[in-house]
Scaffold this active site. Structure first.
Site, PDB file in Angstrom:
ATOM      1  N   LYS A 120      50.236  43.001  44.986  1.00 23.10           N
ATOM      2  CA  LYS A 120      48.881  42.987  45.185  1.00 23.10           C
ATOM      3  C   LYS A 120      48.421  42.678  46.514  1.00 23.10           C
ATOM      4  O   LYS A 120      48.927  41.608  46.965  1.00 23.10           O
ATOM      5  CB  LYS A 120      48.141  42.157  44.124  1.00 23.10           C
ATOM      6  N   ASP A 144      37.502  36.000  33.087  1.00 21.82           N
ATOM      7  CA  ASP A 144      37.679  37.609  33.193  1.00 21.82           C
ATOM      8  C   ASP A 144      38.501  38.153  32.176  1.00 21.82           C
ATOM      9  O   ASP A 144      39.376  38.997  32.681  1.00 21.82           O
ATOM     10  CB  ASP A 144      37.879  37.798  34.449  1.00 21.82           C
TER      11      ASP A 144
END
Ligand SMILES: *[C@@H]1O[C@H](CO)[C@@H](O)[C@H](O)[C@H]1NC(C)=O
Ligand SMILES: *[C@@H]1O[C@H](CO)[C@@H](O)[C@H](O)[C@H]1NC(C)=O
Ligand SMILES: *[C@@H]1O[C@H](CO)[C@@H](O)[C@H](O)[C@H]1NC(C)=O
Ligand SMILES: *[C@@H]1O[C@H](CO)[C@@H](O)[C@H](O)[C@H]1NC(C)=O
Ligand SMILES: *[C@@H]1O[C@H](CO)[C@@H](O)[C@H](O)[C@H]1NC(C)=O
Length: 845
Positions: free
Chosen positions: A523, A619
C-alpha cells in the site's frame, strides 16, 4: 596582574545578583561533584556534604587525565565515580524542579569514558538507562557541533516533587561498569511554567498524557531562534541555557531580526517565561513571495510523546495589524496551526506569546532510534500584506511514559496471549489455515475492479521449514523496514499493471519480495494526503505489535525518500464485500459466511481485549474484512484506530468523528465519545450485509425505510420478517433457528445505546451458537421448518436485555444522520473508497 581577576570577580557577582531576576528560586543547589567549593559566574558547592550524600559512601573522586582547555574547569575538572549504586538526597519544597546533570566523558584515572554505562533514577522516574555519556557526546559532536573535541553537556529534567519534599538521585552502574557525574544542579521553577500550564494542542492525537504531577520531562532542545546562545545567568532566574537554532535549521534562505521595540510581558506570558533576548530576536522567511517553508529538523528518540513550546513576538515594524501576516505551522508534517496571526494572539508588536503542542513520535520498527521531529512554518494565502512566517524561541520536552524517559512502547505492548485458533479443530479446513499462513494473502480497501483473484502460486511454501523462516523474519512481532529499492523491485517501479486496488489514500500494488518467494500487497500512501501520515503511523504502531490469526499481518514498511509504504501479506480472496454483492464472484454458502463472521468477530475481540489497552478499530466494514486463500477472515486497515481510555472507570475516549457512513455508530456520531461498542455497532451492520448481500446505503430506487441497511434490518427483525430480506441465493440454506439466532445477534449489536450492545466475545459466542444450530439442523437433514428445543432459553441467557427489541417507541436517531450524509453529498455506495468518509469538518456538531 595577579589581583586583577580577583578584583573583577566581586563586581561580576554584584552585577548578576543585583540585576533583579523575574524569578527567584526557592530551592537551589549547585554541586561541583568530587571537587571543592568554587566560583565561576555562579557559586558551586562541593558535594562532600553529609546532608546530600549517604554516610557510607562508596565513591571516588578523580580528575580527567587530560582535560581539553576549552572545557570549563568548574565543574568538569573533577568527577565523582561510583562502582555501586549511589544516592544523593536533597531537601526541597513541594513543586516542580529542574534537575540538571553535568557530564564530561573523559578518562578518569583508569576509568575510560567509553566503558561507563549506568542508569539514573529520581523519585521513582527512570531518567537514564544504560547510559553512556561518551556516546551522547560523540553524537553531539558529529551531528551538532561538528568539532573534533569531545563536548561536555548538561542533561536537564523536570521533576514534580510531591509531599515527600525530597529529591533523590540514584546512580546505578551497569554490571562491571561504573557511573560518574561532574555536577548536579537543582533549581525550583514557577508552579505554572510547564506543569499545569495552558492547554496543549495535540497534533494528530485527540489527547496525550496530561502533564500533571506524575509525568516527568526532559528538555531536549531550548533554542533562541535567530539569536545568540543565552547562558544560564542571563535566563530569567532559573539558569536555563538557550542555544542557537542554526544546527537544526533546514537549509533555506532566512532572515534574522533584532528587535527595536520594548518587550511587554503580560499575565499570560509572565516575565519569567523566557528572557527578553529570546523575544527580541527571531528568524523569519523575510517578506517573500515564495511559497516555501521555514523548517527545523530536530532529532529525538522515537516512541515518546513530545511537547513543543513555540515562543513568538512580533518585532517587525512593518507588520502592524491583524490579517497582514498569517502563517501555518506544521509539526511532524501535520498542520498544527492553519492561521497563526500574532495580532490575533497578542495585543500587538512587542507582546510575547507562547503556544504548546504535543505530538507522538512513533517508533516504527521498535528500535527506539532517533527520528527527526519536523517543525515547519509557511505563509498562509490569506495573508493580506506579506508572505512571511517567523519564530523567536523553541523548547522541546520529552515526556515520561509510565514513569520512564527511557522505556519504550509500554503503551502498546500486547499481553502475552496463547495464539488462538479460529475454531477448534472443527474442520480440516481450519487446520490447513493455521499451518498455512505462509504465502499468500491480500490487501485493503480495494475497489473491486482491481482485485486480482489469484491463488498463490507458491503453494510449496507451506512446509514447516518455510513457516519457520517466516517467523524469523518477524522477530518478536516487530516489523521489517524495507528500502525504497526493495519496494520498487517488488512492484516493478510501481508499475500500473501491478495495481490491485486504489482509494483516497493511494494505490495498492501486488508485489513479490525476497527473490519473488513471497507475494505481498503493497500500500503506497499518497504523500499529499493530509490524513495519510497519521494513518501510516497508526497502522505501523498497532500492527507491528499485534499478531493474531484474525488480523491482517503487516510485514513491514518503508519510509525512504518521503514515501509512506506499507507491506502486508497478500490476501488472495479479496474483501468480504467482493463476495457478497460486488463483482461476479460465485455465491458464498451460508455456513462459510457464518464462519467468516465468527473469524472477524474474534479479530475484533482480540483488538478490544488482547492488548493492555483496548484498541478501537473505528472503521469496521465489509471492505476491511479480508479473506485469505482458505477463506479465513482477517480484520484490516488500522489507519483510523484509536487506543481506548487509559484510566479505569472511564469507558470512552472523546474524539473527532471518523468512520464510514452507513456503518457509523449513531451514539458515537452524536456524542463523539468512542467506545469498543462503536465497533460492535459497525459489526452489526456487517452481519446484515452478510445476511442480505446488499450495500449498507442504497440511494435510489428504494423506499425510505430501505435506504439504510441497519434500519431496514432492525425493522424487519422487529416485525418478524427478517427472512424476507435475506439474500435469495442462500435463503433456503439457512436453518430457521439459526436465522433467528443470527438476527438476534445482529439486532443486539445495533442497539441504540452502546451500553446495551454485547461485547465482542459475546458476539463470537452468539455466532458460534448460530453455527451449531445450523450444523445440528443440517445433520438431521430436512432443516427447513425445523426447530431445536431449548433455544429460547439460551437466548435469554446470552443477551439478558429483555423486551427492548420489541418496543416500538425506541428513538430512531439514525434517520437524522442519513439526512446529513445525503445533504452533504457524502453518501457513497462504494463504501470502499475514502471519499465515503465522514470527517470532522463536514459533520455538524
Ligand atoms: C529519598 O530517600 C530517603 C532516604 O532513603 C527517603 O526517606 C525518602 O522517602 C526518599 N524520597 C523519595 C521522594 O523517594
Ligand atoms: C511521592 O513520591 C514517592 C516517590 O516517587 C512515592 O512513593 C509516593 O507515593 C508519592 N506520594 C504521593 C502522595 O504522590
Ligand atoms: C516530512 O516531510 C519530509 C519531506 O517533505 C520528509 O523528508 C520527512 O521525513 C517527513 N517527516 C516525517 C516525520 O515523516
Ligand atoms: C510545508 O510543510 C508542510 C508539512 O511538511 C507541507 O505539507 C507543505 O507542503 C510544505 N509547503 C511547502 C511550500 O513546501
Ligand atoms: C506501567 O508499569 C507497570 C509496572 O512496571 C506495569 O505493570 C504496567 O503495565 C505499565 N503500564 C503500561 C501502560 O505499560
Amino acid at each position: 596582574m595577579f589581583t586583577f581577576p580577583l578584583l573583577l570577580f566581586p563586581f561580576l557577582l554584584l552585577f548578576s545578583t543585583t540585576t533583579a531576576q523575574p524569578y527567584k528560586p526557592t530551592d537551589y543547589f549547585l554541586l561541583n561533584c568530587g571537587g571543592a567549593t568554587a566560583s565561576t559566574d555562579r557559586k558551586w558547592d562541593t558535594d562532600e556534604r553529609s546532608e546530600f550524600m549517604p554516610s557510607t559512601t562508596t565513591s571516588f573522586t578523580s580528575a580527567p587525565n587530560n582535560r581539553d582547555p576549552s572545557v570549563p574547569e568548574i565543574p568538569y575538572s573533577t568527577a565523582r565515580i561510583f562502582i555501586t549504586s549511589f544516592t544523593y538526597t536533597f531537601p526541597v519544597a513541594k513543586g516542580p524542579k529542574f534537575l540538571r546533570l553535568y557530564f564530561y566523558p573523559a578518562t578518569y584515572s583508569r576509568y575510560k569514558a567509553d566503558q561507563s554505562f549506568f542508569s539514573v533514577s529520581s523519585n521513582g522516574y527512570s531518567l537514564l538507562s544504560n547510559f553512556n555519556a561518551f556516546q551522547t557526546s560523540s553524537y553531539l559532536r558529529t551531528r551538532i557541533t561538528h568539532s573534533n573535541k569531545v563536548p561536555h553537556f548538561v542533561k536537564e529534567f523536570i521533576i514534580y516533587v510531591n509531599h515527600t519534599q525530597t529529591i533523590n538521585i540514584t546512580f546505578t552502574p551497569s554490571p562491571e561498569s561504573y557511573a560518574f557525574i561532574n555536577g548536579i544542579e537543582i533549581v525550583s521553577q514557577p508552579e505554572y511554567l510547564y506543569y499545569k500550564s495552558k492547554k496543549i494542542k495535540y497534533i494528530g492525537l485527540s489527547s496525550g498524557p496530561m502533564i500533571i504531577e506524575n509525568t516527568c520531562l526532559e528538555n531536549i532542545y531550548r533554542l533562541n531562534v535567530g539569536g545568540e546562545k543565552i547562558s544560564p545567568i542571563h535566563d530569567t532566574g532559573m539558569y536555563r541555557s538557550w542555544d542557537q537554532d542554526d544546527p537544526y535549521l533546514f537549509p533555506s534562505r532566512t532572515v534574522t531580526q533584532v528587535n527595536k521595540t520594548p518587550i511587554v510581558y503580560t499575565a499570560d506570558t509572565p516575565k519569567y517565561t523566557a528572557p527578553e533576548l529570546v523575544y527580541a530576536t527571531q528568524r523569519s522567511m523575510g517578506a517573500t513571495s515564495e511559497n516555501r517553508n521555514l523548517t527545523w529538523q530536530l532529532p529525538v528518540d522515537s516512541g515518546f510523546y513530545y511537547n513543543l513550546r513555540l515562543h513568538f513576538c512580533n518585532i517587525i515594524p512593518d507588520y502592524t495589524r491583524k490579517y497582514a501576516v498569517i502563517f501555518k505551522i506544521f509539526i511532524s508534517n501535520q498542520t498544527a496551526e492553519e492561521y497563526a496571526d500574532l495580532f490575533y494572539w497578542t495585543k500587538g508588536t512587542g507582546f510575547p506569546v507562547f503556544k504548546d503542542y504535543g505530538v507522538f513520535v512513533y517508533d516504527f520498527d521498535g528500535s527506539g532510534r532517533k527520528r527527526d521531529l519536523w517543525l515547519a512554518m509557511g505563509p498562509n494565502d490569506y495573508s493580506e500584506q506579506y508572505y512571511d512566517a517567523f519564530l523567536n524561541g523553541l523548547e522541546v520536552f520529552k515526556l515520561s511514559m509510565n514513569g520512564s524517559l527511557t522505556d519504550r512502547d509500554s503503551e502498546l505492548r500486547p499481553m502475552v496471549r496463547p495464539p488462538s485458533s479460529p475454531v477448534k479443530n472443527k474442520t480440516p479446513l481450519y487446520a490447513a489455515i493455521i499451518g498455512g499462513i505462509g504465502g499468500a494473502l491480500i490487501l485493503m480497501l480495494s475497489t473491486l475492479g482491481f482485485i486480482v483473484f489469484q491463488r498463490v502460486k507458491h503453494s510449496g511454501n507451506k512446509s514447516s521449514g518455510e513457516q519457520k523462516s517466516k517467523d524469523n523474519r518477524l522477530p518478536s512481532g516487530r516489523c521489517r523496514r524495507f528500502t525504497i529499492k526493495e519496494v520498487k523491485d517488488a512492484t516493478r517501479e510501481f508499475d500500473k499493471n501491478c495495481i490491485i486496488g486504489r482509494g483516497g489514500f493511494g494505490m495498492v500494488y501486488k508485489g513479490y519480495i525476497d527473490n519473488a518467494t513471497t507475494t505481498v500487497a503493497i500500500k503506497r500512501l499518497n504523500a499529499l494526503s493530509k490524513q495519510g501520515f497519521h494513518e501510516f503511523q497508526m497502522e505501523i504502531g498497532l500492527l507491528s505489535k499485534l499478531r493474531h490469526v484474525q488480523l491482517v499481518s503487516l510485514i513491514g514498511y518503508c519510509d525512504d525518500e518521503g514515501e509512506m509504504v506499507l507491506v502486508y501479506d497478500y490476501m488472495s480472496h479479496g474483501t468480504l464485500q467482493d463476495h457478497l454483492y460486488k463483482g461476479n464472484n460465485p455465491n458464498l454458502p451460508w455456513k462459510r459466511r457464518l464462519e467468516i463472521c465468527i473469524g472477524a468477530a474474534k479479530g475484533l475481540d482480540y483488538l478490544h481485549t488482547g492488548a493492555n489497552r483496548a484498541i478501537i478499530h473505528r472503521d469496521v466494514k465489509s471492505t476491511n474484512i479480508l479473506l485469505d486463500e482458505n477463506w479465513v477472515a482477517k480484520v484490516a486497515d488500522f489507519g483510523l484506530s484509536k487506543l481506548g481510555p487509559k484510566e479505569k472507570g472511564v469507558d470512552h475516549v472523546s474524539t473527532a468523528v471518523k468512520g464510514t457512513f452507513g456503518y457509523m455508530d449513531p451514539e458515537y456520531y452524536k456524542m463523539q465519545q468512542l467506545t469498543e461498542k462503536s465497533d460492535v455497532y459497525s459489526f452489526g451492520v456487517v452481519l446484515l450485509e452478510v445476511l442480505c448481500s446488499r450495500p449498507v446505503i442504497i440511494n435510489r430506487g428504494v423506499s425510505d425505510e430501505e435506504v439504510n441497511l441497519a434500519e431496514w434490518g432492525r425493522l424487519n427483525y422487529r416485525k418478524g420478517t427478517l427472512k424476507e430480506i435475506v439474500d435469495k441465493r442462500i435463503s433456503d440454506e439457512i436453518a430457521p433457528n439459526c436465522l433467528m439466532k443470527f438476527g438476534e445477534v445482529a439486532n443486539s449489536c445495533l442497539r441504540m445505546k452502546g451500553s446495551k450492545r454485547p461485547k465482542m466475545d459475546e458476539v463470537v459466542w452468539g455466532l458460534e451458537f448460530a453455527l451449531q444450530l445450523q450444523e445440528a439442523a443440517e445433520k438431521r437433514g430436512g432443516m427447513v421448518g425445523e426447530l431445536i428445543g431449548g433455544m429460547s432459553e439460551n437466548q435469554e441467557y446470552m443477551f439478558p436485555v429483555k423486551g427492548e427489541d420489541v418496543s416500538v417507541n425506541e428513538e430512531y436517531e439514525f434517520e437524522g444522520s442519513t439526512g446529513v450524509g445525503i445533504q452533504h453529498g457524502l453518501v457513497s455506495t462504494d463504501s470502499s473508497s475514502r471519499e465515503g468518509l465522514v470527517s470532522e469538518t463536514v459533520l455538524p456538531r
